[in-house]
Design a protein around this motif. Structure first.
Motif: not given
Ligand SMILES: O=C1O[C@H](COP(=O)(O)O)[C@@H](O)[C@H](O)[C@H]1O
Length: 356
Positions: A166-173, A248-254, A265-270, A274-276
């Motif tokens: 999930x993206x760290x944004x409001x549910x209405x985004x 998911x938000x599991x990106x290559x080489x991370x 896990x938190x991701x802060x540089x997707x 959005x990045x978070x």
């Protein structure tokens, strides 16, 4: 809606295409003729479009372009190696626990998805009285609306809904995966709101990940059992795949790909905005009873071919790291996303229905 002969130019230039001897062909309906019957076919694809393979000339049944290239997706009804009148053909590689469901259209894939969800929910509800369904965002939610027209009975009140990321944004985004799932399905079926697990709004991404994991840990094991390593066993996880192979938000080489303890896990540089974000980890995805990828449309053709046919370096294609311990892994494709595959040459492949 699928279109005839698309992506021909781009397919032609690819080395993968020239290595393949067969391609997928399908009779597709035009938007003006939605009732047209579909067929799925595997036709020879020999790279130069001129010579025959297994006795079937590569131009038979396909569009021969002015350039001399044979279009991998065709509306022609000429001869091919396999013709499947039904809207779906199955290919399985038992040794690898892989099942590919190849559909004539995205709508047919939607129907298969609905059946998979309905059957998995029946089995889970019979076994433990509840069904845990994990959704992805991106293009996946649009396929979920097929559940609204499913003919059988679905016990929505027994569903528990989660998000694999999930993206760290409001549910209405408009970036919210929860919002997309609500619009496609959740707002239209009677799943109790307390059984839909969204991200905690208005927090830092680390807090949000800890909170989401905490919600999972807090569920009784009668709803969310654990495997021998202590990871939660979801009944069904539905995944999308990005063009770079991310799931998911599991990106290559991370480094997130190598996580062995955490559930979320938190991701802060997707790299994709959005990045978070927060994301389930691979051990959680692979602990699921069943996992199904949904990859539809020509935009997925390249990553589908790379994921299913090319041995990548570890971590280069996160989708290749999805290997549920249960052995139940499905890929739901349509002819556009499957157009670069060389299914006919897969080792030990079993296919249903048989050629006709
Ligand atoms: O950002 C995301 O991307 C992937 C793939 O999305 P798609 O639009 O290319 O299908 C998706 O599975 C994930 O849940 C989402 O957050």
């Amino acid at each position: 809606m699928l279109r005839q002969g698309h992506k021909l130019q781009s397919s032609r230039g690819k080395s993968t295409s020239s290595q393949s001897k067969f391609s997928v062909r399908c009779n597709v309906a035009s938007e003006s003729a939605p009732d047209t019957k579909y067929t799925i076919n595997i036709i020879p694809k020999n790279g130069d479009g001129k010579h025959s393979v297994n006795g079937v000339p590569s131009v038979m049944g396909a569009h021969l372009m002015a350039s001399g290239f044979v279009a991998p997706v065709s509306t022609s009804t000429g001869a091919g190696l396999n013709v499947y009148p039904p809207e779906v053909a199955y290919y399985s590689k038992p040794g690898e626990g892989l099942n590919v469901m190849l559909h004539a259209t995205a709508a047919a894939a939607g129907s298969s998805l609905a059946k998979i969800v309905a059957e998995a929910s029946d089995a889970a509800i019979k076994a433990k009285g509840s069904f845990t369904l994990v959704l992805s965002g991106g293009s996946l939610p649009s396929s979920l609306s097929s559940l609204l027209t499913y003919k059988g009975n679905i016990q929505w009140d027994k569903f528990y809904i989660f998000f694999v990321d999930e993206r760290n944004v409001p549910h209405s985004s408009d970036d919210s995966n929860l919002k997309a799932a609500r619009e496609a399905l959740l707002s239209k079926v009677p799943i109790p709101a307390t059984q839909v697990f969204g991200i905690l709004e208005g927090q830092g991404v680390r807090e949000a990940a800890v909170h989401y994991e905490g919600q999972l840990v807090g569920l009784p094991t009668s709803v969310l059992p654990r495997n021998a390593q202590g990871f939660p066993v979801f009944d069904l996880i539905l995944l999308g795949v990005g063009p770079d192979g991310h799931v998911a938000s599991l990106f290559p080489h991370r480094s997130s790909l190598t996580e062995t303890k955490r559930w979320v896990l938190p991701i802060d540089n997707s790299p994709k905005p959005p990045p978070e974000r927060i994301t389930f980890t691979l051990p959680v995805i692979n602990a699921a009873k069943e996992v199904a990828f949904v990859a539809l449309g020509a935009g997925k053709a390249e990553v589908v071919q790379r994921t299913l046919e090319v041995q990548a370096l570890p971590g280069a294609l996160p989708a290749q790291l999805v290997r549920p311990e249960s052995g139940k892994l499905r890929w739901l494709l349509d002819v556009s996303s499957a157009q670069n595959l060389d299914i006919a040459n897969w080792d030990d492949v079993k296919q249903f229905p048989r050629s006709q």
